[in-house]
Design an enzyme around this catalytic site. Structure first.
Site, PDB file in Angstrom:
ATOM      1  N   THR A   5      10.735  43.810 -26.454  1.00 45.30           N
ATOM      2  CA  THR A   5      10.513  42.381 -26.190  1.00 45.30           C
ATOM      3  C   THR A   5       9.089  41.978 -26.548  1.00 45.30           C
ATOM      4  O   THR A   5       8.202  42.819 -26.729  1.00 45.30           O
ATOM      5  CB  THR A   5      10.762  42.041 -24.714  1.00 45.30           C
ATOM      6  OG1 THR A   5       9.709  42.602 -23.910  1.00 45.30           O
ATOM      7  CG2 THR A   5      12.100  42.585 -24.242  1.00 45.30           C
ATOM      8  N   CYS A   6       8.864  40.681 -26.595  1.00 40.30           N
ATOM      9  CA  CYS A   6       7.531  40.176 -26.931  1.00 40.30           C
ATOM     10  C   CYS A   6       6.646  40.033 -25.691  1.00 40.30           C
ATOM     11  O   CYS A   6       5.542  39.495 -25.777  1.00 40.30           O
ATOM     12  CB  CYS A   6       7.632  38.844 -27.655  1.00 40.30           C
ATOM     13  SG  CYS A   6       8.379  37.531 -26.677  1.00 40.30           S
TER      14      CYS A   6
END
Length: 376
Positions: free
Chosen positions: A323-324
């Site tokens: 994920t970011c």
């Protein structure tokens, strides 16, 4: 990893990370607990892995269930458990949830303060209650906070209040901390429990049950004592503090029941460095904290990781999720040694992941679906 899991993964064609749980291992673990503590009732901690397949297996074996919510109570009932084999073990309950549990037939509830006692007296008249006390959790790899439980000195007042309100004050519970590798930890907690029993006895309240909680470990990177070792240590502690008048006892294994039954297969998405001179590489997987590996928080739980390149030279790596979110980093403070030859696309096996993984996975954070799970 069992041969059954290995064969399943060899034939699996779907993409994305997945958890595979071998139910034969769960069965063996349950029988080991039942044998190690033959006079103690096993209440499986549903929160560890509430999969219907797991609950149905344990219900058929005769297990009872420790539920943290009405939903978990309903799941245990659907799996074949009867209401008299369910404890509402969460000390933080809405009154309407207590009423719903009572309507479903549940009669055993955890408390740790007078306000919670009063809820139960109104919504579940005549129910049995036990008071959870705080434990120091020394020796646990995942220590618990002071969120649940009261100081032991407060427990007699809580139980006496329950008694005065028409509830059955039946006992005391504690939790020595999750992944507790020291079998003697129960001795310290039982000393406090025995003191509560004596004080309540002096007030005319005869307690009859000790909930020994969970804390039983599974093997990660370090060896852990056998279930038999824990059983022997707990029995000695009960004898030391209660003599020949050992009360009814229950345990609430979760991680120890199912942790070693599960393996997560994940894929390497990226291998990189932050600087050409860095000795530490970053290895990004298609699973991270938000996909089911939440217990890597603070690097408390270090899972065994197998790669197709085991045996090659190793180098330290930071392991992160896809994920970011900048918090989606699992091992950075203490980098994890992985083969230098590791490449994008390699499949890794993360062992000991049967408990507290799929239930922690987010629904769709960054668009990633929940962790796929298979129970074989």
């Amino acid at each position: 990893m069992t041969a059954r899991i290995r064969q399943f993964l060899r034939k699996r064609a779907e993409d994305g990370p997945c958890l595979v749980v071998d139910l034969d291992v769960v069965r063996e673990n349950y029988l080991a607990f039942a044998k190690a503590l033959p006079d103690t009732k096993v209440f499986y901690a549903v929160k560890a892995n509430p999969a219907p397949e797991v609950l149905a297996l344990l219900a058929a074996l005769g297990s009872s269930f420790d539920a943290a919510s009405v939903t978990e109570i309903e799941m245990a009932l659907a799996a074949g458990a009867t209401a008299d084999r369910i404890s509402f073990g969460n000390t933080i309950k809405k009154e309407r949830d207590v009423a719903r549990a009572y309507a479903l037939g549940v009669r055993l509830y955890a408390v740790d303060c007078i306000a919670e006692v009063e809820k139960i007296a109104r919504a579940a008249p005549g129910a049995r209650v036990f008071c959870r006390i705080l434990s120091d959790c020394v020796g646990a790899e995942w220590p618990l906070s002071r969120k649940c439980g009261c100081e032991p000195a407060m427990a007699p007042d809580v139980l006496e209040h329950a008694h005065r309100l028409g509830l059955t004050a039946c006992g005391v519970s504690f939790h020595v901390g999750s992944q507790q590798r020291n079998p003697q930890a129960w001795d310290r907690a039982l000393a406090s429990v025995a003191a509560v029993f004596r004080e309540c006895g002096e007030r005319g309240i005869n307690l009859a049950m000790v909930n020994l909680g969970g804390g039983f470990p599974t093997r990660y990177l370090k060896n852990v004592p056998t279930v038999k070792t824990y059983g022997s240590a707990i029995f000695r502690a009960l004898r030391r503090h209660f003599g020949n008048r050992i009360p009814e006892t229950i345990i609430e294994p979760g991680r120890g029941m199912i942790g070693n039954a599960g393996v997560i297969e994940a894929e390497v998405v990226l291998v990189s460095k932050k600087n050409e001179n860095d000795d530490v590489r970053w290895v990004y997987l298609d699973i991270g904290k938000f996909g089911g590996l939440a217990e890597t928080m603070d690097e408390s739980i270090r899972y065994p990781i197998r790669t197709p390149r085991d045996g090659d030279d190793l180098a330290p790596c930071v392991i992160a999720g896809p994920t970011c979110d900048s918090a989606d980093v699992m091992y950075e403070r203490e980098p994890y040694a992985l083969p230098i030859s590791l490449e994008i696309g390699d499949k890794l096996l993360i062992e000991g992941t049967g408990a507290y993984t799929a239930t922690y996975a987010s629904v769709a954070f960054n668009g990633f679906p929940p962790l796929k799970t298979y129970h074989i």
